[in-house]
Motif scaffolding. Structure first.
Motif, PDB file in Angstrom:
ATOM      1  N   LYS A  36      15.307   2.235 -59.640  1.00  0.00           N
ATOM      2  CA  LYS A  36      14.482   3.119 -60.453  1.00  0.00           C
ATOM      3  C   LYS A  36      13.538   2.339 -61.368  1.00  0.00           C
ATOM      4  O   LYS A  36      12.525   2.872 -61.840  1.00  0.00           O
ATOM      5  N   LYS A  37      13.859   1.068 -61.607  1.00  0.00           N
ATOM      6  CA  LYS A  37      13.024   0.229 -62.459  1.00  0.00           C
ATOM      7  C   LYS A  37      11.801  -0.301 -61.719  1.00  0.00           C
ATOM      8  O   LYS A  37      10.871  -0.831 -62.345  1.00  0.00           O
ATOM      9  N   ALA A  38      11.814  -0.187 -60.404  1.00  0.00           N
ATOM     10  CA  ALA A  38      10.686  -0.668 -59.610  1.00  0.00           C
ATOM     11  C   ALA A  38       9.481   0.236 -59.826  1.00  0.00           C
ATOM     12  O   ALA A  38       9.606   1.463 -59.857  1.00  0.00           O
ATOM     13  N   SER A  39       8.330  -0.348 -59.979  1.00  0.00           N
ATOM     14  CA  SER A  39       7.112   0.425 -60.217  1.00  0.00           C
ATOM     15  C   SER A  39       6.161   0.321 -59.032  1.00  0.00           C
ATOM     16  O   SER A  39       6.020  -0.738 -58.417  1.00  0.00           O
ATOM     17  N   ASN A  40       5.527   1.444 -58.697  1.00  0.00           N
ATOM     18  CA  ASN A  40       4.510   1.484 -57.638  1.00  0.00           C
ATOM     19  C   ASN A  40       5.014   0.922 -56.304  1.00  0.00           C
ATOM     20  O   ASN A  40       4.288   0.220 -55.603  1.00  0.00           O
ATOM     21  N   ASN A  41       6.268   1.248 -56.000  1.00  0.00           N
ATOM     22  CA  ASN A  41       6.853   0.789 -54.734  1.00  0.00           C
ATOM     23  C   ASN A  41       6.715  -0.725 -54.546  1.00  0.00           C
ATOM     24  O   ASN A  41       6.421  -1.207 -53.446  1.00  0.00           O
ATOM     25  N   GLU A  42       6.912  -1.461 -55.633  1.00  0.00           N
ATOM     26  CA  GLU A  42       6.815  -2.915 -55.550  1.00  0.00           C
ATOM     27  C   GLU A  42       7.882  -3.478 -54.609  1.00  0.00           C
ATOM     28  O   GLU A  42       8.904  -2.852 -54.326  1.00  0.00           O
ATOM     29  N   TYR A  68      13.434   3.241 -48.883  1.00  0.00           N
ATOM     30  CA  TYR A  68      12.503   2.813 -49.927  1.00  0.00           C
ATOM     31  C   TYR A  68      11.096   2.662 -49.342  1.00  0.00           C
ATOM     32  O   TYR A  68      10.925   2.119 -48.235  1.00  0.00           O
TER      33      TYR A  68
END
Length: 246
Positions: A36-42, A68
């Motif tokens: 959930k901490k990942a941003s913009n499908n990094e 993912y």
């Protein structure tokens, strides 16, 4: 973003106990929390060093990572055994430390009851084995029978074997392909060469003028039989060396 899969693979309800004792362990909820901490499908970089554990928790983590939207890179930095090996198969790209190991085996459990209960459990375990093999099959392209055979034997895969069976894409730090050598080619369970090796030999021999299956098609005078035979052997030897199957 880096996510670590360490310690036993456990259920969500057990996570707090391991946390309380400060023992590394991985549950589906702990992985989901990090994701959930990942941003913009990094890109996610999954580091695995786990002896396995709950097959169902492993399945849930595998499914989350496969679902993912961004890229998932798996690095097996220690061992990816049992349920952890299933999680490892979630990677778009799978890398393995030169000192790492993958272990695949049949599902197991403990139980009690009469013969009917035990028979039911045995049937369930076989079904679970088939489901586990699906993750390996999607990654390697091997047949269900081959994979179930490896699981039956409790197979440990070195980086070279894992690469040969296509469980991984590359061995970490081996930029010069030193470890990806002749020793990487392994026979199948029945003692035969993998089909891809046979196909490679045929393709290489087709590139050699007037040679099919390692034998010359040119007319061979009787007086030069030994000379032509030696020439054919040299050609085949060169093909083997090029394909690294000696």
């Amino acid at each position: 973003m880096k996510i670590e899969i360490k310690g036993p693979i456990i259920s969500d309800g057990e996570q707090w106990i391991y946390d309380w004792f400060e023992i590394p362990a991985t549950s589906p909820s702990s992985v989901a929390k990090q994701m959930k901490k990942a941003s913009n499908n990094e890109q996610l970089e999954i580091h695995i060093n786990s002896g396995g554990g709950s097959v169902f928790s492993g399945s849930e983590i595998y499914t989350m990572l496969k679902d993912y939207k961004g890229d998932v890179i798996v690095k097996i930095v220690g061992v990816a055994a049992s349920a952890a090996s299933v999680i490892a198969m979630s990677g778009k790209k799978i890398m393995m430390s030169p000192t790492g190991q993958i272990m695949i085996h049949n599902a197991s459990t403990s139980g009690r009851g009469d013969h009917n209960e035990h028979q039911h459990t045995a049937t369930l375990l076989k079904t679970i084995d088939e489901s586990i093999a699906n993750s390996y099959r999607l990654r390697t392209g091997m047949s269900q029978e081959e994979l179930l055979g490896l699981m039956e034997q409790e197979t440990w895969l070195s980086p070279q074997k894992a690469l040969n069976y296509k469980f991984i894409d590359e061995i970490m730090f081996d930029n010069e392909k030193i470890l990806n050598s002749m020793s990487a080619i392994q026979l199948k369970n029945d003692g035969t060469l993998p089909q891809e090796v046979i196909d490679k030999v045929r393709n290489e021999l087709k590139k050699m003028p007037n040679v099919i299956n390692g034998m010359s098609l040119e007319p061979v005078p009787e007086v030069k039989n030994n000379e032509k035979e030696q020439e054919d052997k040299i050609k085949l030897l060169k093909a083997k060396i090029k394909l690294r199957i000696l």
